[in-house]
Design a protein around this motif. Structure first.
Motif, PDB file in Angstrom:
ATOM      1  N   THR A  54      15.946  39.614   0.906  1.00  0.00           N
ATOM      2  CA  THR A  54      14.654  39.214   1.465  1.00  0.00           C
ATOM      3  C   THR A  54      14.034  38.111   0.622  1.00  0.00           C
ATOM      4  N   SER A  55      13.082  37.411   1.197  1.00  0.00           N
ATOM      5  CA  SER A  55      12.376  36.353   0.475  1.00  0.00           C
ATOM      6  C   SER A  55      11.202  36.950  -0.303  1.00  0.00           C
ATOM      7  N   VAL A  56      10.717  36.152  -1.244  1.00  0.00           N
ATOM      8  CA  VAL A  56       9.522  36.526  -2.006  1.00  0.00           C
ATOM      9  C   VAL A  56       8.527  35.380  -1.887  1.00  0.00           C
ATOM     10  N   ALA A  57       7.314  35.602  -2.330  1.00  0.00           N
ATOM     11  CA  ALA A  57       6.293  34.556  -2.272  1.00  0.00           C
ATOM     12  C   ALA A  57       6.645  33.425  -3.233  1.00  0.00           C
ATOM     13  N   GLY A  58       6.413  32.186  -2.802  1.00  0.00           N
ATOM     14  CA  GLY A  58       6.644  31.042  -3.681  1.00  0.00           C
ATOM     15  C   GLY A  58       5.657  31.059  -4.832  1.00  0.00           C
ATOM     16  N   THR A  59       6.118  30.648  -6.015  1.00  0.00           N
ATOM     17  CA  THR A  59       5.259  30.675  -7.197  1.00  0.00           C
ATOM     18  C   THR A  59       4.680  29.305  -7.552  1.00  0.00           C
ATOM     19  N   ILE A  60       5.215  28.235  -6.948  1.00  0.00           N
ATOM     20  CA  ILE A  60       4.670  26.897  -7.164  1.00  0.00           C
ATOM     21  C   ILE A  60       4.524  26.221  -5.806  1.00  0.00           C
ATOM     22  N   ALA A  61       3.633  25.243  -5.742  1.00  0.00           N
ATOM     23  CA  ALA A  61       3.328  24.600  -4.459  1.00  0.00           C
ATOM     24  C   ALA A  61       4.556  23.956  -3.837  1.00  0.00           C
ATOM     25  N   GLU A  62       5.404  23.312  -4.649  1.00  0.00           N
ATOM     26  CA  GLU A  62       6.561  22.599  -4.117  1.00  0.00           C
ATOM     27  C   GLU A  62       7.680  23.529  -3.647  1.00  0.00           C
ATOM     28  N   ALA A  63       7.557  24.837  -3.910  1.00  0.00           N
ATOM     29  CA  ALA A  63       8.529  25.794  -3.392  1.00  0.00           C
ATOM     30  C   ALA A  63       8.064  26.394  -2.073  1.00  0.00           C
ATOM     31  N   GLY A  64       6.908  25.963  -1.585  1.00  0.00           N
ATOM     32  CA  GLY A  64       6.400  26.504  -0.334  1.00  0.00           C
ATOM     33  C   GLY A  64       5.875  27.919  -0.507  1.00  0.00           C
ATOM     34  N   ASP A  65       5.616  28.578   0.599  1.00  0.00           N
ATOM     35  CA  ASP A  65       5.021  29.907   0.528  1.00  0.00           C
ATOM     36  C   ASP A  65       6.039  31.030   0.456  1.00  0.00           C
ATOM     37  N   ARG A  66       7.327  30.725   0.707  1.00  0.00           N
ATOM     38  CA  ARG A  66       8.379  31.750   0.641  1.00  0.00           C
ATOM     39  C   ARG A  66       9.618  31.191  -0.045  1.00  0.00           C
ATOM     40  N   PHE A  67      10.310  32.079  -0.743  1.00  0.00           N
ATOM     41  CA  PHE A  67      11.441  31.668  -1.576  1.00  0.00           C
ATOM     42  C   PHE A  67      12.543  32.717  -1.452  1.00  0.00           C
ATOM     43  N   LEU A  68      13.748  32.285  -1.051  1.00  0.00           N
ATOM     44  CA  LEU A  68      14.900  33.171  -0.945  1.00  0.00           C
ATOM     45  C   LEU A  68      15.845  32.870  -2.108  1.00  0.00           C
ATOM     46  N   ALA A  69      15.961  33.801  -3.026  1.00  0.00           N
ATOM     47  CA  ALA A  69      16.764  33.569  -4.230  1.00  0.00           C
ATOM     48  C   ALA A  69      18.250  33.569  -3.921  1.00  0.00           C
ATOM     49  N   ILE A  70      18.982  32.719  -4.635  1.00  0.00           N
ATOM     50  CA  ILE A  70      20.448  32.721  -4.593  1.00  0.00           C
ATOM     51  C   ILE A  70      20.947  32.757  -6.031  1.00  0.00           C
ATOM     52  N   GLN A  71      22.021  33.480  -6.266  1.00  0.00           N
ATOM     53  CA  GLN A  71      22.526  33.687  -7.625  1.00  0.00           C
ATOM     54  C   GLN A  71      23.942  33.150  -7.752  1.00  0.00           C
ATOM     55  N   PRO A  72      24.187  32.198  -8.691  1.00  0.00           N
ATOM     56  CA  PRO A  72      25.544  31.658  -8.861  1.00  0.00           C
ATOM     57  C   PRO A  72      26.513  32.756  -9.304  1.00  0.00           C
ATOM     58  N   LEU A  73      27.705  32.767  -8.713  1.00  0.00           N
ATOM     59  CA  LEU A  73      28.746  33.699  -9.124  1.00  0.00           C
ATOM     60  C   LEU A  73      29.788  32.967  -9.966  1.00  0.00           C
ATOM     61  N   PHE A  74      29.315  32.065 -10.818  1.00  0.00           N
ATOM     62  CA  PHE A  74      30.184  31.297 -11.699  1.00  0.00           C
ATOM     63  C   PHE A  74      29.344  30.873 -12.894  1.00  0.00           C
TER      64      PHE A  74
END
Length: 224
Positions: free
Chosen positions: A148-168
């Motif tokens: 799920t997405s979370v609230a954006g923490t800075i203006a340039e990230a918009g109001d929602r943020f979906l995290a992705i995690q590198p597997l490398f």
């Protein structure tokens, strides 16, 4: 004599109970960590490979050893029958010269949507993609996608943020998918610091709805 025997037996029972309680007190407590917000990728379908073309390729094999060489290119090939996302170049730029990338969404092996995105800025495309603070586009490879997405923490990230995690292995972190409030605005903020950004809020709505509905197993980035 009988009294002494009973007393000794009682002392042994008491000592054993205290030891058991002490051992229980020493047992570390296991707590749930924040990483459980990410979808688990079934390891039986994983096999490392090298990204050596601009085409997205998938395979399934029992080999579980990483290929030696440039670890920045190491990727994990997964079955193309599930739900997943890919990011590839379009060969085009926006009006400010920032390269455009195509985000493709697959569900049950079928293409369900394509969206125009940006990553990095026009002047950071050739910077080190594995070094933090460069604002370069995110590096090639396989990423785990948050549920799920979370609230954006800075203006340039918009109001929602979906995290992705590198597997490398990489020096980049805090990467995700959001929309770019400054897309094609001549304010010095067009693009991202490395995240994948949709060009408008409506497209982000559709991508997040896809994630909620199909829960993609992974995102494959192949843009360099």
């Amino acid at each position: 004599m009988l009294f002494e025997f009973v007393l000794a037996s009682f002392s042994c029972v008491t000592f054993s109970a205290c030891n058991s309680q002490a051992n229980l007190l020493k047992t570390p407590q296991v707590t749930e960590v924040e990483s459980t917000n990410f979808l688990e990728i079934p390891t039986e379908n994983l096999t490392p490979k090298k990204l050596n073309s601009k085409k997205s390729t998938f395979a399934s094999t029992s080999d579980s050893s990483f290929e030696k060489g440039d670890e920045s290119k190491n990727s994990i090939a997964l079955s193309s029958q599930g739900s997943y996302m890919t990011l590839t170049p379009t060969g085009l730029t926006n009006t400010l010269g920032n390269p455009l990338y195509e985000l493709r969404l697959y569900a049950n092996g079928q293409l369900r949507g394509t969206y125009t995105t940006v990553s990095g800025r026009a002047y950071t495309q050739n910077r080190n993609r594995h070094q933090a603070g460069t604002e370069a586009p995110l590096p090639d490879g396989i990423y785990k996608v948050a549920k799920t997405s979370v609230a954006g923490t800075i203006a340039e990230a918009g109001d929602r943020f979906l995290a992705i995690q590198p597997l490398f292995r990489t020096g980049r972190s805090a990467l995700g998918i959001h929309y770019d409030p400054s897309f094609e605005k001549n304010n010095g903020e067009d693009g991202t610091s490395g995240c994948i950004a949709l060009t408008n809020r409506r497209d982000l709505d559709l991508v997040l709805n896809y994630v909620r509905t199909y829960q993609p197993q992974y995102l494959e980035v192949n843009i360099q």
